[in-house]
Write a protein that holds these residues in place. Structure first.
Motif, PDB file in Angstrom:
ATOM      1  N   PHE A 203      56.228  45.598  51.331  1.00  0.00           N
ATOM      2  CA  PHE A 203      57.458  44.842  51.491  1.00  0.00           C
ATOM      3  C   PHE A 203      57.439  43.667  50.522  1.00  0.00           C
ATOM      4  O   PHE A 203      56.372  43.243  50.072  1.00  0.00           O
ATOM      5  CB  PHE A 203      57.603  44.319  52.921  1.00  0.00           C
ATOM      6  N   THR A 204      58.602  43.106  50.224  1.00  0.00           N
ATOM      7  CA  THR A 204      58.631  41.905  49.411  1.00  0.00           C
ATOM      8  C   THR A 204      58.179  40.720  50.261  1.00  0.00           C
ATOM      9  O   THR A 204      58.396  40.685  51.480  1.00  0.00           O
ATOM     10  CB  THR A 204      60.035  41.631  48.857  1.00  0.00           C
ATOM     11  N   ALA A 205      57.570  39.740  49.612  1.00  0.00           N
ATOM     12  CA  ALA A 205      57.003  38.595  50.334  1.00  0.00           C
ATOM     13  C   ALA A 205      58.083  37.806  51.063  1.00  0.00           C
ATOM     14  O   ALA A 205      57.886  37.375  52.206  1.00  0.00           O
ATOM     15  CB  ALA A 205      56.242  37.705  49.359  1.00  0.00           C
ATOM     16  N   ASP A 206      59.228  37.587  50.427  1.00  0.00           N
ATOM     17  CA  ASP A 206      60.295  36.816  51.051  1.00  0.00           C
ATOM     18  C   ASP A 206      60.787  37.498  52.318  1.00  0.00           C
ATOM     19  O   ASP A 206      61.036  36.841  53.334  1.00  0.00           O
ATOM     20  CB  ASP A 206      61.464  36.638  50.076  1.00  0.00           C
ATOM     21  N   TRP A 207      60.944  38.819  52.261  1.00  0.00           N
ATOM     22  CA  TRP A 207      61.393  39.542  53.454  1.00  0.00           C
ATOM     23  C   TRP A 207      60.362  39.431  54.571  1.00  0.00           C
ATOM     24  O   TRP A 207      60.720  39.213  55.729  1.00  0.00           O
ATOM     25  CB  TRP A 207      61.639  41.012  53.118  1.00  0.00           C
ATOM     26  N   GLY A 208      59.095  39.554  54.237  1.00  0.00           N
ATOM     27  CA  GLY A 208      58.044  39.447  55.243  1.00  0.00           C
ATOM     28  C   GLY A 208      58.033  38.101  55.942  1.00  0.00           C
ATOM     29  O   GLY A 208      57.851  38.022  57.160  1.00  0.00           O
ATOM     30  N   ARG A 209      58.267  37.025  55.174  1.00  0.00           N
ATOM     31  CA  ARG A 209      58.275  35.682  55.766  1.00  0.00           C
ATOM     32  C   ARG A 209      59.468  35.472  56.680  1.00  0.00           C
ATOM     33  O   ARG A 209      59.377  34.752  57.683  1.00  0.00           O
ATOM     34  CB  ARG A 209      58.265  34.624  54.657  1.00  0.00           C
ATOM     35  N   SER A 210      60.587  36.104  56.372  1.00  0.00           N
ATOM     36  CA  SER A 210      61.803  35.891  57.162  1.00  0.00           C
ATOM     37  C   SER A 210      62.027  36.957  58.233  1.00  0.00           C
ATOM     38  O   SER A 210      62.995  36.857  58.992  1.00  0.00           O
ATOM     39  CB  SER A 210      63.020  35.829  56.237  1.00  0.00           C
ATOM     40  N   HIS A 211      61.159  37.953  58.295  1.00  0.00           N
ATOM     41  CA  HIS A 211      61.305  39.025  59.279  1.00  0.00           C
ATOM     42  C   HIS A 211      59.971  39.280  59.971  1.00  0.00           C
ATOM     43  O   HIS A 211      59.450  40.392  59.979  1.00  0.00           O
ATOM     44  CB  HIS A 211      61.807  40.317  58.610  1.00  0.00           C
ATOM     45  N   ALA A 212      59.445  38.223  60.564  1.00  0.00           N
ATOM     46  CA  ALA A 212      58.116  38.305  61.170  1.00  0.00           C
ATOM     47  C   ALA A 212      58.057  39.348  62.287  1.00  0.00           C
ATOM     48  O   ALA A 212      57.077  40.090  62.408  1.00  0.00           O
ATOM     49  CB  ALA A 212      57.697  36.937  61.711  1.00  0.00           C
ATOM     50  N   LEU A 213      59.084  39.430  63.111  1.00  0.00           N
ATOM     51  CA  LEU A 213      59.078  40.388  64.219  1.00  0.00           C
ATOM     52  C   LEU A 213      59.089  41.816  63.693  1.00  0.00           C
ATOM     53  O   LEU A 213      58.321  42.667  64.157  1.00  0.00           O
ATOM     54  CB  LEU A 213      60.275  40.160  65.131  1.00  0.00           C
ATOM     55  N   GLU A 214      59.964  42.100  62.712  1.00  0.00           N
ATOM     56  CA  GLU A 214      60.029  43.445  62.161  1.00  0.00           C
ATOM     57  C   GLU A 214      58.714  43.836  61.490  1.00  0.00           C
ATOM     58  O   GLU A 214      58.272  44.981  61.585  1.00  0.00           O
ATOM     59  CB  GLU A 214      61.177  43.545  61.149  1.00  0.00           C
ATOM     60  N   LEU A 215      58.080  42.877  60.837  1.00  0.00           N
ATOM     61  CA  LEU A 215      56.801  43.142  60.183  1.00  0.00           C
ATOM     62  C   LEU A 215      55.717  43.429  61.219  1.00  0.00           C
ATOM     63  O   LEU A 215      54.915  44.359  61.065  1.00  0.00           O
ATOM     64  CB  LEU A 215      56.412  41.935  59.332  1.00  0.00           C
ATOM     65  N   ASP A 216      55.708  42.649  62.288  1.00  0.00           N
ATOM     66  CA  ASP A 216      54.739  42.861  63.359  1.00  0.00           C
ATOM     67  C   ASP A 216      54.985  44.202  64.045  1.00  0.00           C
ATOM     68  O   ASP A 216      54.051  44.943  64.376  1.00  0.00           O
ATOM     69  CB  ASP A 216      54.831  41.721  64.365  1.00  0.00           C
ATOM     70  N   ARG A 217      56.255  44.519  64.245  1.00  0.00           N
ATOM     71  CA  ARG A 217      56.603  45.792  64.884  1.00  0.00           C
ATOM     72  C   ARG A 217      56.138  46.969  64.032  1.00  0.00           C
ATOM     73  O   ARG A 217      55.596  47.951  64.542  1.00  0.00           O
ATOM     74  CB  ARG A 217      58.114  45.836  65.095  1.00  0.00           C
ATOM     75  N   TYR A 218      56.340  46.867  62.720  1.00  0.00           N
ATOM     76  CA  TYR A 218      55.898  47.917  61.799  1.00  0.00           C
ATOM     77  C   TYR A 218      54.391  48.141  61.933  1.00  0.00           C
ATOM     78  O   TYR A 218      53.923  49.284  62.006  1.00  0.00           O
ATOM     79  CB  TYR A 218      56.255  47.524  60.365  1.00  0.00           C
ATOM     80  N   ALA A 219      53.623  47.056  61.960  1.00  0.00           N
ATOM     81  CA  ALA A 219      52.161  47.168  62.065  1.00  0.00           C
ATOM     82  C   ALA A 219      51.745  47.799  63.382  1.00  0.00           C
ATOM     83  O   ALA A 219      50.842  48.642  63.437  1.00  0.00           O
ATOM     84  CB  ALA A 219      51.523  45.794  61.910  1.00  0.00           C
ATOM     85  N   ARG A 220      52.418  47.413  64.473  1.00  0.00           N
ATOM     86  CA  ARG A 220      52.041  47.952  65.777  1.00  0.00           C
ATOM     87  C   ARG A 220      52.388  49.427  65.907  1.00  0.00           C
ATOM     88  O   ARG A 220      51.643  50.195  66.525  1.00  0.00           O
ATOM     89  CB  ARG A 220      52.719  47.144  66.889  1.00  0.00           C
ATOM     90  N   LEU A 221      53.523  49.841  65.335  1.00  0.00           N
ATOM     91  CA  LEU A 221      53.931  51.244  65.435  1.00  0.00           C
ATOM     92  C   LEU A 221      52.937  52.182  64.755  1.00  0.00           C
ATOM     93  O   LEU A 221      52.773  53.326  65.172  1.00  0.00           O
ATOM     94  CB  LEU A 221      55.317  51.430  64.809  1.00  0.00           C
ATOM     95  N   ARG A 222      52.270  51.702  63.717  1.00  0.00           N
ATOM     96  CA  ARG A 222      51.359  52.574  62.973  1.00  0.00           C
ATOM     97  C   ARG A 222      49.915  52.479  63.460  1.00  0.00           C
ATOM     98  O   ARG A 222      49.077  53.289  63.052  1.00  0.00           O
ATOM     99  CB  ARG A 222      51.438  52.238  61.475  1.00  0.00           C
ATOM    100  N   SER A 223      49.613  51.519  64.319  1.00  0.00           N
ATOM    101  CA  SER A 223      48.219  51.263  64.697  1.00  0.00           C
ATOM    102  C   SER A 223      47.813  52.040  65.951  1.00  0.00           C
ATOM    103  O   SER A 223      47.453  51.466  66.973  1.00  0.00           O
ATOM    104  CB  SER A 223      48.010  49.763  64.907  1.00  0.00           C
ATOM    105  N   THR A 224      47.856  53.360  65.866  1.00  0.00           N
ATOM    106  CA  THR A 224      47.431  54.197  66.989  1.00  0.00           C
ATOM    107  C   THR A 224      45.934  54.474  66.910  1.00  0.00           C
ATOM    108  O   THR A 224      45.297  54.264  65.877  1.00  0.00           O
ATOM    109  CB  THR A 224      48.185  55.535  66.967  1.00  0.00           C
TER     110      THR A 224
END
Length: 261
Positions: A148-169
């Protein structure tokens, strides 16, 4: 949630909606659940299926110390087990490579092909990068640099966290701690082999890539190799444009599919 046995792997998949079958193939380290924005967008018109590839999501792990099963063979098995003919195939990154290799085997058998964040390199081997074992104390799998782009990651913390959790099986963590070597044949990932075959693909094709994605040149090359294909570049996006810019991604896909009617 549902399950299939494909070449000895217990495959987990999601299915929702009715209509023409539309199959989503995730990228390396991801899962079927990471397509949730596409499932929400398309299930009202299509029969949506998304599956976890071997060593990902809630599917089973391949044996340690052995080559990973060929993912194009896996896709063949999933389509056969579900009785799907002339599907719409949408794959991102690793999944895009699988869609492309499947299309090289079956150049006219898809209703449509959507290749995202992937293409054909102009040089090199096309071999996947070697994976480093994950430290045992790591519990979640954060996005890698360039996802992801850095700016998007900083402004979309929940979506970034959700992405990480969805893949961490558990399946993915096991595979990350004991990496398997990928395998690919008929065709391989060798750029020269893919380039020679891609020009024979006659199924409608849409290629989508982030403007900042390191694989943009490969995506543009694929577009050149398949003259009837369409190319869409998502501005200000890196590798995972389907997730970061889901609204634009879904709109472009919907317009492409509508044009085929």
């Amino acid at each position: 949630m549902a399950w299939l046995t494909v070449h000895g792997t217990d495959i987990h998949y999601l299915e929702v909606g009715t209509g023409e079958p539309m199959v989503f193939l995730h990228g390396n380290g991801s899962s079927a659940l990471n397509w949730h924005q596409q499932v929400d967008a398309f299930h009202g018109k299509y029969r949506i299926l998304a599956y976890d590839s071997v060593n990902h999501g809630h599917s089973s792990n391949s044996p340690r110390g052995e080559l990973e099963p060929d993912r194009a063979d896996e896709l063949e098995g999933v389509l056969a087990a579900l009785g799907l003919e002339r599907p719409i195939l949408c794959g991102h990154s690793m999944g895009g490579s699988t869609v492309l290799r499947w299309a090289c085997r079956h150049p006219d058998q898809a209703r449509a092909l959507i290749v995202s964040g992937m293409g054909v390199q102009r040089e090199g081997t096309g071999a996947p990068r070697a994976a480093s074992p994950l430290p045992v104390e790591d519990v979640f799998l954060p996005p890698t640099e360039g996802t992801f782009t850095a700016d998007w990651g900083r402004s979309h913390a929940l979506e970034l966290d959700r992405y990480a959790r969805l893949r961490s099986t558990g399946t993915r963590l096991e595979a990350q701690r004991h990496p398997r070597q990928a395998s690919a044949a008929n065709p391989s990932r060798e750029p020269k082999e893919l380039a020679a075959l891609a020009g024979g693909i006659t199924s409608p094709m849409l290629v989508i890539v982030g403007a900042l994605d390191s694989l943009r040149p490969a995506a543009e090359h694929l577009h050149q190799l398949v003259p009837h294909s369409r190319l869409h570049v998502v501005a200000d996006n890196a590798h995972n444009e389907y997730y970061q810019a889901a609204g634009e991604f879904n709109r472009v896909v919907a317009e492409f599919l509508a044009s085929l009617s």
